[in-house]
Design a protein around this motif. Sequence first.
Motif, PDB file in Angstrom:
ATOM      1  N   MET A 134       0.921  -1.214   0.187  1.00 31.61           N
ATOM      2  CA  MET A 134       0.077  -0.003  -0.059  1.00 31.61           C
ATOM      3  C   MET A 134       0.814   1.259   0.108  1.00 31.61           C
ATOM      4  SD  MET A 134      -2.804  -1.464   2.502  1.00 31.61           S
ATOM      5  CE  MET A 134      -3.557  -0.097   2.924  1.00 31.61           C
ATOM      6  N   ASP A 135       1.743   1.338   0.795  1.00 30.76           N
ATOM      7  CA  ASP A 135       2.801   2.324   0.954  1.00 30.76           C
ATOM      8  C   ASP A 135       3.487   2.695  -0.359  1.00 30.76           C
ATOM      9  OD1 ASP A 135       2.315   2.781   3.424  1.00 30.76           O
ATOM     10  OD2 ASP A 135       3.873   2.029   4.225  1.00 30.76           O
ATOM     11  N   GLN A 136       4.379   1.610  -0.819  1.00 29.03           N
ATOM     12  CA  GLN A 136       5.207   1.527  -1.989  1.00 29.03           C
ATOM     13  C   GLN A 136       4.574   1.845  -3.313  1.00 29.03           C
ATOM     14  OE1 GLN A 136       8.171  -1.513  -1.871  1.00 29.03           O
ATOM     15  NE2 GLN A 136       9.049  -1.256  -3.749  1.00 29.03           N
ATOM     16  N   TYR A 137       3.331   0.964  -3.393  1.00 25.34           N
ATOM     17  CA  TYR A 137       2.786   0.889  -4.620  1.00 25.34           C
ATOM     18  C   TYR A 137       1.413   1.899  -4.906  1.00 25.34           C
ATOM     19  CZ  TYR A 137       6.220  -2.950  -5.445  1.00 25.34           C
ATOM     20  OH  TYR A 137       7.260  -3.570  -5.399  1.00 25.34           O
ATOM     21  N   GLY A 138       1.062   2.172  -3.913  1.00 27.29           N
ATOM     22  CA  GLY A 138      -0.415   3.184  -3.783  1.00 27.29           C
ATOM     23  C   GLY A 138      -1.371   2.097  -4.177  1.00 27.29           C
ATOM     24  N   VAL A 139      -1.552   1.019  -3.900  1.00 30.02           N
ATOM     25  CA  VAL A 139      -2.569  -0.070  -4.344  1.00 30.02           C
ATOM     26  C   VAL A 139      -3.544  -0.143  -3.059  1.00 30.02           C
ATOM     27  CG1 VAL A 139      -1.234  -1.377  -5.958  1.00 30.02           C
ATOM     28  CG2 VAL A 139      -1.467  -2.320  -3.394  1.00 30.02           C
ATOM     29  N   SER A 140      -4.852  -0.363  -3.445  1.00 30.96           N
ATOM     30  CA  SER A 140      -5.974  -0.336  -2.106  1.00 30.96           C
ATOM     31  C   SER A 140      -5.752  -1.735  -1.434  1.00 30.96           C
ATOM     32  CB  SER A 140      -7.183  -0.540  -2.896  1.00 30.96           C
ATOM     33  OG  SER A 140      -7.352  -2.129  -3.499  1.00 30.96           O
ATOM     34  N   LEU A 141      -6.329  -1.237  -0.238  1.00 23.77           N
ATOM     35  CA  LEU A 141      -5.947  -2.589   0.900  1.00 23.77           C
ATOM     36  C   LEU A 141      -6.598  -3.818   0.352  1.00 23.77           C
ATOM     37  CD1 LEU A 141      -5.635  -3.577   3.700  1.00 23.77           C
ATOM     38  CD2 LEU A 141      -8.089  -2.736   4.274  1.00 23.77           C
ATOM     39  N   ASN A 142      -7.585  -3.864  -0.354  1.00 25.17           N
ATOM     40  CA  ASN A 142      -8.259  -4.908  -1.134  1.00 25.17           C
ATOM     41  C   ASN A 142      -7.197  -5.876  -1.940  1.00 25.17           C
ATOM     42  OD1 ASN A 142     -10.488  -5.766   0.214  1.00 25.17           O
ATOM     43  ND2 ASN A 142     -11.863  -4.529  -1.117  1.00 25.17           N
ATOM     44  N   HIS A 143      -6.779  -4.823  -2.817  1.00 28.81           N
ATOM     45  CA  HIS A 143      -5.621  -5.349  -3.741  1.00 28.81           C
ATOM     46  C   HIS A 143      -4.513  -5.898  -3.235  1.00 28.81           C
ATOM     47  CE1 HIS A 143      -7.445  -3.361  -7.530  1.00 28.81           C
ATOM     48  NE2 HIS A 143      -7.781  -4.582  -7.395  1.00 28.81           N
ATOM     49  N   ALA A 144      -4.006  -5.151  -2.165  1.00 25.83           N
ATOM     50  CA  ALA A 144      -2.721  -5.471  -1.335  1.00 25.83           C
ATOM     51  C   ALA A 144      -2.982  -6.674  -0.721  1.00 25.83           C
ATOM     52  CB  ALA A 144      -2.289  -4.518  -0.406  1.00 25.83           C
ATOM     53  N   ARG A 145      -4.259  -7.083   0.007  1.00 27.75           N
ATOM     54  CA  ARG A 145      -4.501  -8.203   0.357  1.00 27.75           C
ATOM     55  C   ARG A 145      -4.571  -9.524  -0.534  1.00 27.75           C
ATOM     56  NH1 ARG A 145      -9.633  -6.288   3.898  1.00 27.75           N
ATOM     57  NH2 ARG A 145      -8.523  -5.890   5.873  1.00 27.75           N
ATOM     58  N   PHE A 148       5.237 -12.447  -8.010  1.00 27.63           N
ATOM     59  CA  PHE A 148       5.157 -12.001  -9.297  1.00 27.63           C
ATOM     60  C   PHE A 148       4.648 -10.713  -9.593  1.00 27.63           C
ATOM     61  CE2 PHE A 148       2.031 -11.628 -13.189  1.00 27.63           C
ATOM     62  CZ  PHE A 148       2.599 -12.505 -13.903  1.00 27.63           C
ATOM     63  N   TYR A 149       3.787 -10.078  -8.607  1.00 26.51           N
ATOM     64  CA  TYR A 149       3.449  -8.816  -8.937  1.00 26.51           C
ATOM     65  C   TYR A 149       4.476  -7.734  -8.959  1.00 26.51           C
ATOM     66  CZ  TYR A 149       1.513  -4.246  -7.648  1.00 26.51           C
ATOM     67  OH  TYR A 149       1.451  -2.824  -7.611  1.00 26.51           O
ATOM     68  N   GLU A 150       5.385  -8.227  -7.911  1.00 26.89           N
ATOM     69  CA  GLU A 150       6.492  -7.114  -7.691  1.00 26.89           C
ATOM     70  C   GLU A 150       7.414  -7.073  -8.918  1.00 26.89           C
ATOM     71  OE1 GLU A 150       7.628  -5.658  -4.217  1.00 26.89           O
ATOM     72  OE2 GLU A 150       7.748  -7.486  -3.180  1.00 26.89           O
ATOM     73  N   GLU A 151       7.306  -8.360  -9.473  1.00 27.25           N
ATOM     74  CA  GLU A 151       8.180  -8.180 -10.819  1.00 27.25           C
ATOM     75  C   GLU A 151       7.536  -7.430 -11.956  1.00 27.25           C
ATOM     76  OE1 GLU A 151       9.253 -12.506 -11.490  1.00 27.25           O
ATOM     77  OE2 GLU A 151      10.102 -11.856 -13.360  1.00 27.25           O
ATOM     78  N   ILE A 152       6.266  -7.385 -12.103  1.00 33.55           N
ATOM     79  CA  ILE A 152       5.869  -6.666 -13.195  1.00 33.55           C
ATOM     80  C   ILE A 152       5.141  -5.142 -12.734  1.00 33.55           C
ATOM     81  CG2 ILE A 152       4.912  -8.692 -14.372  1.00 33.55           C
ATOM     82  CD1 ILE A 152       1.929  -7.834 -13.199  1.00 33.55           C
ATOM     83  N   ALA A 153       5.293  -4.891 -11.373  1.00 27.57           N
ATOM     84  CA  ALA A 153       4.707  -3.708 -11.018  1.00 27.57           C
ATOM     85  C   ALA A 153       4.909  -2.488 -11.788  1.00 27.57           C
ATOM     86  CB  ALA A 153       5.000  -3.312  -9.479  1.00 27.57           C
ATOM     87  N   ILE A 176       5.883   0.574 -14.243  1.00 26.74           N
ATOM     88  CA  ILE A 176       5.623   2.175 -14.167  1.00 26.74           C
ATOM     89  C   ILE A 176       4.253   2.536 -13.619  1.00 26.74           C
ATOM     90  CG2 ILE A 176       7.543   2.852 -15.718  1.00 26.74           C
ATOM     91  CD1 ILE A 176       5.209   2.976 -17.789  1.00 26.74           C
ATOM     92  N   ASP A 177       3.494   1.615 -13.557  1.00 24.83           N
ATOM     93  CA  ASP A 177       2.087   1.821 -13.302  1.00 24.83           C
ATOM     94  C   ASP A 177       1.527   0.664 -12.620  1.00 24.83           C
ATOM     95  OD1 ASP A 177      -0.512   2.611 -12.810  1.00 24.83           O
ATOM     96  OD2 ASP A 177      -0.827   3.163 -15.040  1.00 24.83           O
ATOM     97  N   PRO A 178       2.080   0.821 -11.064  1.00 27.82           N
ATOM     98  CA  PRO A 178       1.794  -0.571 -10.102  1.00 27.82           C
ATOM     99  C   PRO A 178       0.393  -0.364 -10.127  1.00 27.82           C
ATOM    100  CG  PRO A 178       3.245   1.136  -9.254  1.00 27.82           C
ATOM    101  CD  PRO A 178       2.841   1.772 -10.564  1.00 27.82           C
ATOM    102  N   VAL A 179      -0.467   0.473  -9.904  1.00 23.84           N
ATOM    103  CA  VAL A 179      -1.869   0.424  -9.706  1.00 23.84           C
ATOM    104  C   VAL A 179      -2.642  -0.297 -10.884  1.00 23.84           C
ATOM    105  CG1 VAL A 179      -4.027   1.674  -9.448  1.00 23.84           C
ATOM    106  CG2 VAL A 179      -2.148   2.349  -8.292  1.00 23.84           C
ATOM    107  N   LEU A 180      -2.220   0.066 -12.039  1.00 17.05           N
ATOM    108  CA  LEU A 180      -2.997  -0.478 -13.129  1.00 17.05           C
ATOM    109  C   LEU A 180      -2.238  -1.970 -13.253  1.00 17.05           C
ATOM    110  CD1 LEU A 180      -4.126  -0.189 -16.077  1.00 17.05           C
ATOM    111  CD2 LEU A 180      -1.669  -0.226 -17.038  1.00 17.05           C
ATOM    112  N   ALA A 181      -1.281  -2.474 -12.633  1.00 21.97           N
ATOM    113  CA  ALA A 181      -0.761  -3.752 -12.882  1.00 21.97           C
ATOM    114  C   ALA A 181      -1.842  -4.711 -11.580  1.00 21.97           C
ATOM    115  CB  ALA A 181       0.896  -3.828 -12.436  1.00 21.97           C
ATOM    116  N   ALA A 182      -1.927  -4.022 -10.418  1.00 25.15           N
ATOM    117  CA  ALA A 182      -2.561  -4.420  -9.452  1.00 25.15           C
ATOM    118  C   ALA A 182      -3.795  -4.899  -9.816  1.00 25.15           C
ATOM    119  CB  ALA A 182      -2.504  -3.563  -8.254  1.00 25.15           C
ATOM    120  N   THR A 183      -4.445  -3.955 -10.740  1.00 22.68           N
ATOM    121  CA  THR A 183      -5.871  -3.970 -11.326  1.00 22.68           C
ATOM    122  C   THR A 183      -6.017  -5.185 -12.101  1.00 22.68           C
ATOM    123  OG1 THR A 183      -6.254  -1.793 -10.928  1.00 22.68           O
ATOM    124  CG2 THR A 183      -7.873  -3.133 -12.104  1.00 22.68           C
TER     125      THR A 183
END
Length: 471
Positions: free
Chosen positions: A297-308, A319-324, A326-333
């Motif tokens: 949440m801190d580093q990538y600015g993703v929502s609590l639900n996505h982070a969970r 896997f997520y950290e590998e592809i996060a 330039i746009d970590p929120v888009l990647a998380a979604t």
Amino acid sequence: MKTIIGLEVHVQLATATKLFCGCSTDYQDDNPNTHCCPTCLGLPGALPCLNKRAVEYGLRVAKALDMKVLEESEFARKNYFYPDLVKAYQITQDDRPLAVEGTIEIEDDQGHEKIVRITRVHLEEDPGRLVHVAGASKYSLVDYNRSGIPLLEIVTEPDMRSPQEARRFLNKLRTILEYLEVFDGDREGGLRVDANISLEGSERVEVKNISSYKGVEKALTFEVTRQRNLLRRGLAVARETRHFMEGRGITTSSRGKEEAHDYRYFPDPDLGPLRVAGWVAGIDLPELPTARRDRFMDQYGVSLNHARTLTGDLRLADFYEEIAGIDPVLAATWVADILLGELNYRAMGIAAVPPGHITELLDLLKAGTITDRAGVQVLREMLDACAEDRPCERPAAIIEREGLSRASGDEFTSLVRAVVAANPQAVEDYRNGKEGALNFLVGQVMKETRGRADPRELRRIVSESIKMGEV
Ligand code: ZN
Ligand code: MN
């Protein structure tokens, strides 16, 4: 009526050898009774020799759960007869377990964080496995490959209030164990659960040996209903042990519950006290799921639900950290909301997905080369190929082959005109202020464009073309 649930979880520790002998634990693909020696067969005179790595794994878990580790714990014999138990006793820990008093944080049914208290963790050996052969003459076979596999038994306080909370507890526990690298979640039967369940003020029922995560929630849900119905009819809930029949989704009464004194526990004279003073301090823990969730949440600015979701599985988090990128929120979604569903649908694991392909897909989405809808199509094509062991085609190649790149609005002007002309009623409705009519018209155009056009852009074009018709 308050539901009260406590769990006893048996986890197979992922050591290379068994708890008290040097036999390999890697027996899953091998013939029965090929991973055995005099010790794990319980032959007279064979002596146990404690596996140091198993103790270390147990201590790792104890430390991660913030437990009090006993400087001196003790192995005991739990005496009972059963054909899968070679010595007619199980070596376990009773009075003095490895560690006591820990906690695991879960989400309650309202989505708030809550603490489930851990009573104790202790080491013990797995019994063998019975294979019941049904046929004209029914008989059972026994396989001792599992005999002596190290188990960590994790006992909770009765802190869970619904079958769903119990499921979330097990998921969290499994995640922690995988982060600690002491447990292999893919191994069948690697985690088995006994669940205690009661409705407030009534007797407690123990459901034994549930061997899947889904099974736990199902068995408990069945018990809540069964016990409620008894009480409603003015009957009492009997204190008993019940057996979960996975296939039928029900529990059946199996036997009166043994009390601790039936087992005639006593310290195993073949094993001295286990002293671990100073050992725990030297254990370095990896980043644990809750800490990683907060960092996401801190580093990538993703929502609590996505982070969970993303940190709920070690491999997924990596896997997520590998592809996060330039746009970590888009990647998380894309990973949490779309990729995961597509993987589940195909019964695939994240390991089958090349991270580079997802990065490429995200870049194409970000650059506006394809629409979200076309992106989903590309993802599906790609995963279908991976699932069938065909070579995993790159997104750009799929887009090229299928002609999926985003079309500009102009390409569809004539198509829009045709749709508008063919649906005078919808056009009339839209003019009269019905927004739904516009959605219908846009949908008609979308169908023809195979998702290549951006829906918002299409909305604008359709709406403008109707207004132009008015002039
Ligand atoms: Zn052995
Ligand atoms: Mn046990």
